[in-house]
Enzyme design. Sequence first.
Site, short mmCIF file in Angstrom:
data_model
loop_
_atom_site.label_atom_id
_atom_site.label_comp_id
_atom_site.label_asym_id
_atom_site.label_seq_id
_atom_site.Cartn_x
_atom_site.Cartn_y
_atom_site.Cartn_z
N GLU A 160 -2.46 4.92 12.99
CA GLU A 160 -2.17 6.30 12.59
C GLU A 160 -2.42 7.17 13.37
O GLU A 160 -1.42 8.39 13.58
CB GLU A 160 -2.92 6.56 11.08
CG GLU A 160 -2.34 7.77 10.23
CD GLU A 160 -2.90 7.79 9.06
OE1 GLU A 160 -3.76 6.90 8.58
OE2 GLU A 160 -2.24 8.38 8.17
N HIS A 163 -9.42 2.15 -1.18
CA HIS A 163 -8.14 2.10 -1.06
C HIS A 163 -7.62 1.47 -2.34
O HIS A 163 -7.72 0.26 -2.87
CB HIS A 163 -7.77 0.87 0.03
CG HIS A 163 -6.39 0.92 0.46
ND1 HIS A 163 -5.24 1.53 -0.38
CD2 HIS A 163 -5.57 0.53 1.44
CE1 HIS A 163 -4.23 1.24 0.17
NE2 HIS A 163 -4.41 0.66 1.34
N HIS A 213 -3.30 8.43 5.65
CA HIS A 213 -3.28 6.79 5.10
C HIS A 213 -4.91 6.41 5.08
O HIS A 213 -5.39 5.95 4.22
CB HIS A 213 -2.42 5.82 5.86
CG HIS A 213 -2.33 4.62 5.18
ND1 HIS A 213 -1.99 4.45 3.62
CD2 HIS A 213 -2.60 3.07 5.42
CE1 HIS A 213 -2.25 3.11 3.16
NE2 HIS A 213 -2.42 2.15 4.43
N CYS A 273 0.98 -1.34 -0.40
CA CYS A 273 -0.04 0.00 0.18
C CYS A 273 0.93 1.23 0.04
O CYS A 273 0.31 2.22 -0.04
CB CYS A 273 -0.92 0.09 1.27
SG CYS A 273 -1.59 -1.52 1.50
N LYS A 280 -9.25 8.25 0.88
CA LYS A 280 -9.91 7.12 0.92
C LYS A 280 -11.46 6.90 1.21
O LYS A 280 -12.15 6.10 0.92
CB LYS A 280 -9.02 5.97 1.66
CG LYS A 280 -7.66 5.81 1.17
CD LYS A 280 -7.02 4.58 1.90
CE LYS A 280 -5.44 4.54 1.34
NZ LYS A 280 -4.58 5.34 1.77
N PHE A 303 0.83 -3.18 4.06
CA PHE A 303 0.64 -4.08 4.45
C PHE A 303 1.80 -4.93 4.09
O PHE A 303 2.31 -5.04 3.02
CB PHE A 303 -0.56 -4.70 3.50
CG PHE A 303 -1.41 -5.76 3.74
CD1 PHE A 303 -2.47 -5.60 4.88
CD2 PHE A 303 -1.02 -6.82 3.21
CE1 PHE A 303 -3.21 -6.59 5.18
CE2 PHE A 303 -1.98 -8.12 3.51
CZ PHE A 303 -2.92 -8.04 4.64
#
Lengths: 392, 423
Positions: free
Chosen positions: B324, B350, B313, B173, B345, B409
């Site tokens: 986060e 995503h 993110h 990601c 997002k 990830f």
Amino acid sequence: MSPRDVVITGIGLVSSLGEGNEVHWQRMTTASPSPVIDSERFAPFTVHPLPAIDWNLQIAKRGDQRQMETWQRLGTYVAGLALDDAGIKTDESLCATMDMIVAAGGGERDQEVDEAILAASLETNDRRLLLNQKLMTDLRPTLFLAQLSNLLAGNISIVHKVTGSSRTFMGEEGAGVAAVETAAARIRSGQSTHALVGAAFQTEHPDMLLAHVLGRHLQRGPWQPVWDRDPAQGGGLVTGSGGAFLVLESREHAEKRGARIYAWIEDILSDRVRRADGGLETRLREMAAKLSGKNGKRLAVSAASGAHEATAAEKKALEDRFALRGLTSLTGHLKEAQFPFAVAMAALAVKHRKAYPPFDGSEAAFPDEPRSVLATAVGSEHFEGMALVSAA
Amino acid sequence: MAKTTDHLGRPIVVVTGIGIITSLGVGRKDNWDALSAGRSGIHEIKRFPTDELKTRICGMVDFLGSSDKGPAALTYEMAETTAIEALSEAGLDGGDFGGPLFLAAPPVELSWRDRFDLYKMSAEDAGYRRLMAGAARPEAARYFETTQFGSIADRLADRFGTKGLPITLSTACASGATAIQLGVEAIRRGEADRALAIGTDGSATAEALIRFSLLSALSMRNDEPEKASRPFSKDRDGFVLAEGSATLVLESLESAGARGAEILGVLRGCGEKADDFHRTRSKPDGSPAIAAVRAALADSGLDDTGIDYVNAHGTSTPENDKMEHLSLSTVFGERMRSIPISSNKSMIGHTLSAAGAIEAAFSLITMREGVIPPTINYDNPDPAIELDVVPNVKRPADVRTVLSNSFGFGGQNACLVMAREPA
């Protein structure tokens, strides 16, 4: 000499010949080195299989081993060998600041699930529904994590605690070239002080051979050295399982910690020749001349793939100036690991002050001490790379 | 002429072209109009049947010529389209770009449709033997290209005349941010005056969806697709799988200035740090994300008071948003409550390999337009996450600097610091 010269301080190798630098050096410097091959399991194709490996030696936790399939285990293992060899593995702070670039393809798919779906696909009119049903019930999370390209690097971070940075490059042989080239460029410019770089390839899975079959790459029939494969018997590639990782450091960083230096990487060149236009041989000749001048005969460790056109072009471009050693004759084609493997072998020759004997009858002798060795990787389909590895 | 090097004496890297595709549409204008209006691109999956699936929604790009032609074709078409837009804006669309290409793209695999075809072509017994026998047939050769990890970059290199060996990369990601970072580093090293950084991902197949679903990573709010992605909300239940692409033309300030190119923003700093905790979960103390943010700040020459806005993110998974928040409050302290932060997002889902590039592009536009896009679906705040998430409605603001986070990830974290103008 500059404090920012890129030096090689750690080498990890695994191939069908065995594991570790010493074993490879021994096996490759015997009078007439011979390959380890298996021509039955994937007949009509030959592969160079993995040697027996005790994974516990580099991947202490069984739980970690279970989270990976062979490709990721192999890469993690070889990376561990390189870190060990550099004396970094148990140094937490060096690992935590170490940069990493892994060149990777994909990992093994779940063969059982794939085959069950394929078999059932002949019995249904609605394959897409079949996919949903089968994948939802049969896919196992551990197994598909084992397929992810970036998770070889992820596993190296988890197992060996290399966490300064983690990047994964993809793109067959070229990814291995770009990984070493980028790691070296970062060190040379002061963007990095030490880096782990390399790749692994696990050919003993039908899905890893499938793409090569589609590409008409694989050679059939009795095994032949990489320079001597008959186009009537297929595309020229004989694949192998194995991997190569390097620890690269700035000279200053290596000397400060008293590390053993194998060799330094004087320079690396890479390119993307538009091969359809026919310029591959000329360009390879230019790259070699730019790296190592135009006079004198030198040793070159070549990761030529065996693919007919590219391998013939490389041979024609280099053989008048270089005593070629086609490593792929001994290891099989290791895809992303081709270039790191060639660079490692060049460094070993420099360190031992001794050339490899010819790997087959067509290769010229090289009686001199190799002070500078060329390492090449010319992709079977595309992308080219060369490095000049010299006495430190 | 103004100074063309940064606080460390390196060439300043600017952006001179931007191209974007998301589920909201094609092109920078349509995307920005929709994003700043708080519109969601999340919808029901139409590309494949969703029977038996737990998640039936996505942010797929369904409106391109290759949207139904498999991941490789769509991934390429989106990259090509956003590159054309970016290069045209930069005035470099002559097909001879002359700088390196860094491509963030999903790992490739032979699609199931192709596997079924190959299997049927052969009369061998069964299993992979039969698949291989199909693959060996003359009519199967056309399936080869989609199995090559380097072929999309190779085609793009031909198309746009980029220089040298193109790099295709994956940091999950964080890939899009890593592509930009590689471009910035190459220019700083003096290897190139300009670089093309592309993030692209058209890999939302049934198998991809099912894989994330089995990891319990996806939202299952199927009945209200546009409300499914709800970063920082108490009732967030996972991310929404999406597709898209963004291209940035990166250029040294000196080179951009010399040819009179319009400067759209500055890439001031990049930072990264890998996680060694777990394959799918981040370290409980957030230290890798914290280190990545700090590294980006240090690289940019800014301290923790220098950031005006955070492009999160913000995936909408319970874990990411919590971590986060923890990381940002550790780095920015009390001040984090008052730094606006929003998640693109919430509207586009995503976009995986493309996310870092798309969100960097939106960050640059945010600064230029003086408008912060909202975090939509924020109607049930998570009391454990005290942040100014720019809830639901865009906000005019004078934004000089942005931090854009990408937490991958597999433990790969990358952060970018961008500025509106060269320092």
